[in-house]
Design a protein around this motif. Sequence first.
Motif, short mmCIF file in Angstrom:
data_model
loop_
_atom_site.label_atom_id
_atom_site.label_comp_id
_atom_site.label_asym_id
_atom_site.label_seq_id
_atom_site.Cartn_x
_atom_site.Cartn_y
_atom_site.Cartn_z
N LEU A 1 -31.28 -5.83 26.05
CA LEU A 1 -31.45 -4.99 27.26
C LEU A 1 -32.43 -4.90 28.15
N ALA A 2 -33.58 -5.68 27.63
CA ALA A 2 -34.77 -5.90 28.48
C ALA A 2 -34.18 -6.92 29.57
N LEU A 3 -33.61 -7.88 29.03
CA LEU A 3 -33.10 -8.88 29.71
C LEU A 3 -32.04 -8.49 30.85
N VAL A 4 -31.18 -7.51 30.42
CA VAL A 4 -30.44 -6.85 31.38
C VAL A 4 -31.28 -6.13 32.59
N TYR A 5 -32.38 -5.63 31.95
CA TYR A 5 -33.27 -4.69 33.08
C TYR A 5 -33.83 -5.62 34.08
N PHE A 6 -34.34 -6.82 33.58
CA PHE A 6 -34.89 -7.83 34.44
C PHE A 6 -34.11 -8.50 35.46
N THR A 7 -32.83 -8.33 35.25
CA THR A 7 -31.95 -9.12 35.98
C THR A 7 -31.17 -8.14 36.71
N GLY A 8 -31.37 -6.90 36.68
CA GLY A 8 -30.62 -6.10 37.70
C GLY A 8 -29.93 -4.96 36.98
N SER A 9 -30.40 -4.47 36.09
CA SER A 9 -29.91 -3.33 35.26
C SER A 9 -28.34 -3.47 35.31
N ASP B 1 -29.81 -18.56 34.26
CA ASP B 1 -30.14 -17.71 35.05
C ASP B 1 -29.99 -18.48 36.51
N VAL B 2 -30.49 -19.85 36.50
CA VAL B 2 -30.18 -20.40 37.66
C VAL B 2 -28.69 -20.32 38.41
N PHE B 3 -27.83 -20.24 37.48
CA PHE B 3 -26.47 -20.15 37.97
C PHE B 3 -26.09 -18.76 38.41
N ALA B 4 -26.62 -17.79 37.51
CA ALA B 4 -26.10 -16.31 37.41
C ALA B 4 -26.87 -15.32 38.44
N LEU B 5 -28.24 -15.71 38.65
CA LEU B 5 -28.98 -15.03 39.27
C LEU B 5 -29.27 -15.67 40.67
N PRO B 6 -29.63 -14.89 41.64
CA PRO B 6 -30.08 -15.24 42.93
C PRO B 6 -31.49 -15.99 43.03
N SER B 7 -32.29 -15.38 42.12
CA SER B 7 -33.77 -16.13 42.09
C SER B 7 -34.22 -16.12 40.51
N PHE B 8 -35.11 -16.82 40.51
CA PHE B 8 -35.75 -17.09 38.87
C PHE B 8 -36.45 -15.56 38.61
N SER B 9 -36.08 -15.02 37.48
CA SER B 9 -36.87 -13.83 36.90
C SER B 9 -37.65 -14.21 35.89
N LEU B 10 -39.07 -14.04 36.23
CA LEU B 10 -40.06 -14.29 35.32
C LEU B 10 -40.03 -13.35 34.04
N GLY B 11 -39.59 -12.00 34.29
CA GLY B 11 -39.46 -10.83 33.25
C GLY B 11 -38.49 -11.38 32.33
N ALA B 12 -37.12 -11.94 32.90
CA ALA B 12 -36.16 -12.36 31.91
C ALA B 12 -36.66 -13.53 31.10
N ALA C 1 -34.75 -21.20 18.68
CA ALA C 1 -34.91 -22.33 19.38
C ALA C 1 -34.03 -22.49 20.72
N VAL C 2 -32.77 -21.81 20.81
CA VAL C 2 -32.03 -22.20 21.95
C VAL C 2 -32.32 -21.06 22.99
N LEU C 3 -32.88 -19.99 22.59
CA LEU C 3 -33.30 -18.83 23.52
C LEU C 3 -33.89 -19.28 24.96
N PRO C 4 -35.09 -19.85 24.61
CA PRO C 4 -35.90 -20.17 26.06
C PRO C 4 -34.97 -21.07 27.00
N PRO C 5 -34.33 -22.20 26.48
CA PRO C 5 -33.62 -23.03 27.26
C PRO C 5 -32.53 -22.33 27.89
N LEU C 6 -31.98 -21.28 27.43
CA LEU C 6 -31.14 -20.34 28.10
C LEU C 6 -31.42 -19.82 29.33
N THR C 7 -32.65 -20.08 29.84
CA THR C 7 -33.08 -19.47 31.27
C THR C 7 -32.45 -20.33 32.08
#
Length: 434
Positions: free
Chosen positions: A84-92, A31-42, A22-28
């Motif tokens: 690991l997939a999440l890591v991959y989509f957000t820059g390895s 990404d707003v704070f940690a990533l330069p742009s939204f990652s659909l893959g993540a 239940a908490v996983l999708p809202p954790l997206t």
Amino acid sequence: MRSSVLRGVSTIPGRRALLFAAVLPPLTLLDVFALPSFSLGAFLTRVAWGLGLVVFALLFERGSETRRRLLLLFNGAAGSLFYLALVYFTGSLASPYVLLVPTLPLLAAFVYPEESGSAVASGVACTLGIGVYVLMGKGSVEQAAGWAGMVGSSTFFGLVGSGQYRKTAAALNEARVERARREALEKLAVAELQRVQSERLATVGRLAASVMHEINNPLAFVRANLNFIQTEVFTQPLAPALREELKEVFGETRLGMERIQQIVQDLKGFSHSMDAEAACECALVDVVEDAARLASIRLKSVGELKIEVSPELPKVFIMPRRLAQVLLNLLVNAGDALEEAKVPRGEVRVHGAVRGQRVMLVVEDNGPGFSPEVLPRLFEAFFTTKGTDKGTGLGLSISRELVERFGGTLVAENRQEGGARLRIELPIYAPPAG
Ligand code: ADP
């Protein structure tokens, strides 16, 4: 031992997985704070991971024990692969999330401590995954080995922690089983003693019936003879003083005979058909008198019995003989306490009163009262200070159970002026409306 840990918490890992899903999708939002742009893959990885956890929870709920173990193993590996997939989509290796990879086995052990395989599976998945990323990013073997070392340490600590958890859970489980076993044995022993006691009462009842028969016959001719002697004696010329003395002697003898008859009758009535008794609307004064008559035989040698129960007290809905049995228990206990403490002017008092919607019967004595060690254990089955030859330690526990069956309470306390006080409270009988 391991199986009992998993069985004891059977649905918990499934519920934890649902919560995490239940908490996983809202954790997206992170990404707003940690990533330069939204990652659909993540985002999609998180959704897929969440769905995977729902499937895991459903399968876990219905699975056999072996299947649950396999599911926990699989979930440890799958969770790490999703991460690991999440890591991959957000820059390895450049992803802000990569730093948490070595902690995944520790997390797996923390979330699913029931199965150590979960941490191991996560450790293997993380070592391989991060190794691939390092090599893909043209990193060195040393770099990959460094990551593997960190993952390995976290797996090791996870294994130690989850092992400790399982040991504690197994010990708790064992203690719980042992407690349940002891309680069951105790209940069995109480039931057995109650059966023996009611058998004994029935025997006393039968014996009293035949004793009454045996006593009534001689008593009838003793009474007839006494009447004859009395008439004959008083037709003789007697000195007035002697006449008065003889009158007194005849009166006392007659009283004594009546007492013998009354005692045997009470004994018989008291112990007869106790089990078949039905509850009825009763006046407490009658019940108290019944019990007091029998108890007076015991109390005569140790002190005075005072009854202050008004016939005006509201009625109660009880089984009168059973309540009389409770009162008799309390009175005999008071007698025992007075005797044991050798109280010179022993006194046992029974009084009644109304308290709100309840009517109260209090039995108190001027004996030694309850010591601080005895008071908290009074109503424990088999607790006695009288030694096994004299006490069973069941009187008060059975008495409380009986009173509670009538919707009442039985409590014990020490009197301020010294001595014991036992208070029975019963609901006032309210006739059904209409
Ligand atoms: P038993 O009479 O077989 O010992 P009970 O359950 O009736 O079992 O009583 C438990 C214990 O409570 C007694 O052994 C005694 O120590 C204590 N007790 C009960 N009534 C009194 C009292 N009136 N005064 C002092 N101690 C009492």
